[in-house]
Design a protein around this motif. Sequence first.
Motif, PDB file in Angstrom:
ATOM      1  N   LEU A  46       0.830  -1.203   0.000  1.00 13.77           N
ATOM      2  CA  LEU A  46       0.000   0.000   0.000  1.00 13.77           C
ATOM      3  C   LEU A  46       0.866   1.255   0.000  1.00 13.77           C
ATOM      4  CD1 LEU A  46      -2.716  -0.839   2.691  1.00 13.77           C
ATOM      5  CD2 LEU A  46      -3.067  -0.669   0.219  1.00 13.77           C
ATOM      6  N   ALA A  47       0.415   2.275  -0.710  1.00 14.45           N
ATOM      7  CA  ALA A  47       1.047   3.589  -0.612  1.00 14.45           C
ATOM      8  C   ALA A  47       0.650   4.180   0.736  1.00 14.45           C
ATOM      9  CB  ALA A  47       0.576   4.482  -1.748  1.00 14.45           C
ATOM     10  N   LYS A  48       1.639   4.712   1.464  1.00 17.88           N
ATOM     11  CA  LYS A  48       1.400   5.281   2.787  1.00 17.88           C
ATOM     12  C   LYS A  48       2.030   6.659   2.859  1.00 17.88           C
ATOM     13  CE  LYS A  48       1.795   0.676   4.752  1.00 17.88           C
ATOM     14  NZ  LYS A  48       2.549   0.046   3.674  1.00 17.88           N
ATOM     15  N   PRO A  49       1.492   7.524   3.711  1.00 18.23           N
ATOM     16  CA  PRO A  49       2.077   8.862   3.848  1.00 18.23           C
ATOM     17  C   PRO A  49       3.459   8.782   4.513  1.00 18.23           C
ATOM     18  CG  PRO A  49       0.383   8.540   5.509  1.00 18.23           C
ATOM     19  CD  PRO A  49       0.336   7.331   4.597  1.00 18.23           C
ATOM     20  N   ASP A  50       4.245   9.816   4.327  1.00 21.61           N
ATOM     21  CA  ASP A  50       5.587   9.860   4.921  1.00 21.61           C
ATOM     22  C   ASP A  50       5.550   9.776   6.440  1.00 21.61           C
ATOM     23  OD1 ASP A  50       6.623  10.158   2.379  1.00 21.61           O
ATOM     24  OD2 ASP A  50       6.801  12.342   2.530  1.00 21.61           O
ATOM     25  N   TRP A  51       4.477  10.207   7.040  1.00 24.35           N
ATOM     26  CA  TRP A  51       4.366  10.236   8.497  1.00 24.35           C
ATOM     27  C   TRP A  51       3.789   8.945   9.081  1.00 24.35           C
ATOM     28  CZ3 TRP A  51      -0.866  10.152   9.544  1.00 24.35           C
ATOM     29  CH2 TRP A  51      -1.709  10.621   8.538  1.00 24.35           C
ATOM     30  N   ASN A  52       3.679   7.902   8.252  1.00 19.36           N
ATOM     31  CA  ASN A  52       3.242   6.592   8.733  1.00 19.36           C
ATOM     32  C   ASN A  52       4.295   6.057   9.700  1.00 19.36           C
ATOM     33  OD1 ASN A  52       1.265   4.240   8.147  1.00 19.36           O
ATOM     34  ND2 ASN A  52       3.293   3.294   8.085  1.00 19.36           N
ATOM     35  N   GLU A 111     -10.456  -3.832   3.252  1.00 18.92           N
ATOM     36  CA  GLU A 111     -11.465  -2.811   2.970  1.00 18.92           C
ATOM     37  C   GLU A 111     -11.076  -1.511   3.667  1.00 18.92           C
ATOM     38  OE1 GLU A 111     -13.921  -2.794   0.917  1.00 18.92           O
ATOM     39  OE2 GLU A 111     -14.011  -4.924   0.378  1.00 18.92           O
ATOM     40  N   ILE A 112     -10.266  -0.718   3.014  1.00 22.90           N
ATOM     41  CA  ILE A 112      -9.733   0.509   3.603  1.00 22.90           C
ATOM     42  C   ILE A 112     -10.858   1.495   3.913  1.00 22.90           C
ATOM     43  CG2 ILE A 112      -8.132   2.429   3.280  1.00 22.90           C
ATOM     44  CD1 ILE A 112      -6.581   0.572   1.321  1.00 22.90           C
ATOM     45  N   GLY A 113     -11.797   1.647   2.992  1.00 28.00           N
ATOM     46  CA  GLY A 113     -12.909   2.578   3.193  1.00 28.00           C
ATOM     47  C   GLY A 113     -13.821   2.168   4.334  1.00 28.00           C
ATOM     48  N   PHE A 159      -7.376   7.518   6.551  1.00 32.26           N
ATOM     49  CA  PHE A 159      -7.889   8.373   5.491  1.00 32.26           C
ATOM     50  C   PHE A 159      -6.814   8.609   4.432  1.00 32.26           C
ATOM     51  CE2 PHE A 159      -8.516  12.556   3.561  1.00 32.26           C
ATOM     52  CZ  PHE A 159      -9.771  12.380   3.000  1.00 32.26           C
ATOM     53  N   SER A 160      -5.592   8.893   4.857  1.00 35.71           N
ATOM     54  CA  SER A 160      -4.490   9.132   3.909  1.00 35.71           C
ATOM     55  C   SER A 160      -4.202   7.890   3.073  1.00 35.71           C
ATOM     56  CB  SER A 160      -3.232   9.558   4.663  1.00 35.71           C
ATOM     57  OG  SER A 160      -3.426  10.814   5.258  1.00 35.71           O
ATOM     58  N   ILE A 161      -4.204   6.738   3.711  1.00 35.20           N
ATOM     59  CA  ILE A 161      -3.972   5.484   2.981  1.00 35.20           C
ATOM     60  C   ILE A 161      -5.101   5.244   1.976  1.00 35.20           C
ATOM     61  CG2 ILE A 161      -3.799   2.966   3.221  1.00 35.20           C
ATOM     62  CD1 ILE A 161      -2.297   3.494   5.894  1.00 35.20           C
ATOM     63  N   TRP A 162      -6.313   5.517   2.397  1.00 35.41           N
ATOM     64  CA  TRP A 162      -7.475   5.376   1.525  1.00 35.41           C
ATOM     65  C   TRP A 162      -7.333   6.273   0.298  1.00 35.41           C
ATOM     66  CZ3 TRP A 162     -11.739   8.964   0.907  1.00 35.41           C
ATOM     67  CH2 TRP A 162     -12.857   8.418   0.270  1.00 35.41           C
ATOM     68  N   ARG A 163      -6.965   7.521   0.510  1.00 33.05           N
ATOM     69  CA  ARG A 163      -6.791   8.473  -0.606  1.00 33.05           C
ATOM     70  C   ARG A 163      -5.598   8.108  -1.501  1.00 33.05           C
ATOM     71  NH1 ARG A 163     -10.122  12.041  -2.476  1.00 33.05           N
ATOM     72  NH2 ARG A 163      -8.398  13.434  -2.834  1.00 33.05           N
ATOM     73  N   LEU A 164      -4.477   7.730  -0.895  1.00 34.71           N
ATOM     74  CA  LEU A 164      -3.271   7.418  -1.660  1.00 34.71           C
ATOM     75  C   LEU A 164      -3.422   6.172  -2.527  1.00 34.71           C
ATOM     76  CD1 LEU A 164      -0.505   8.141   1.010  1.00 34.71           C
ATOM     77  CD2 LEU A 164      -0.879   9.395  -1.147  1.00 34.71           C
ATOM     78  N   ASN A 165      -4.361   5.323  -2.150  1.00 37.13           N
ATOM     79  CA  ASN A 165      -4.535   4.076  -2.882  1.00 37.13           C
ATOM     80  C   ASN A 165      -5.772   4.090  -3.777  1.00 37.13           C
ATOM     81  OD1 ASN A 165      -2.325   2.054  -1.922  1.00 37.13           O
ATOM     82  ND2 ASN A 165      -2.935   3.259  -0.137  1.00 37.13           N
ATOM     83  N   GLY A 166      -6.200   5.297  -4.125  1.00 34.85           N
ATOM     84  CA  GLY A 166      -7.264   5.459  -5.125  1.00 34.85           C
ATOM     85  C   GLY A 166      -8.600   4.930  -4.715  1.00 34.85           C
ATOM     86  N   GLN A 167      -8.909   4.963  -3.455  1.00 36.01           N
ATOM     87  CA  GLN A 167     -10.185   4.432  -2.982  1.00 36.01           C
ATOM     88  C   GLN A 167     -11.293   5.432  -3.108  1.00 36.01           C
ATOM     89  OE1 GLN A 167     -10.341   1.099  -1.911  1.00 36.01           O
ATOM     90  NE2 GLN A 167      -8.274   1.096  -2.707  1.00 36.01           N
TER      91      GLN A 167
END
Length: 167
Positions: A46-52, A111-113, A159-167
């Motif tokens: 998964l794509a994750k934000p830098d602050w993960n 199910e990220i969402g 939320f960031s993971i959800w957005r970064l992964n095109g959800q």
Amino acid sequence: MSTSSETYPVRLDMREWTALIGWLAISALAGVTGSFFMPGQWHEQLAKPDWNPPDWVFGPVWTTLYALMGIAAWLVWRRDGFRDGSVPLGLFFLQLSLNAAWTPIFFGAHEIGWALLDLGALWIVLVATVIIFFRVERLAGTLLLPYLAWVTFAFALNFSIWRLNGQ
């Protein structure tokens, strides 16, 4: 509901120690779901934000938070019992159930969402729990504040993971 101005005896009897251990165990059970649904390869990709945070952070943080939750619930139970404490302890069990549901939704079902929705519901119920715990016993409410902060952070991360992964 009793007020927070009452004081407790410093010494605990066997019933109180047993109850404390029980509340700690109940709280820890929510974390047991994590052992059935490990992050694995899906999570690594998964794509994750830098602050993960790094993965090793989650175990110590959750262990601490579950202990604080157990102590907080025990303080409310000790103050009001199950009958008079039915509303705050009911909220406690509801938030604990939402907490336990997140791991199978996110790591198990991928199910990220839906996991984000679960965290939103958890946050709302947790805020209500914190407020009512404060009304029953100030220390109990205070002990839940790090948990509320972490759930707020977890929501932002989810939320960031959800957005970064095109959800």
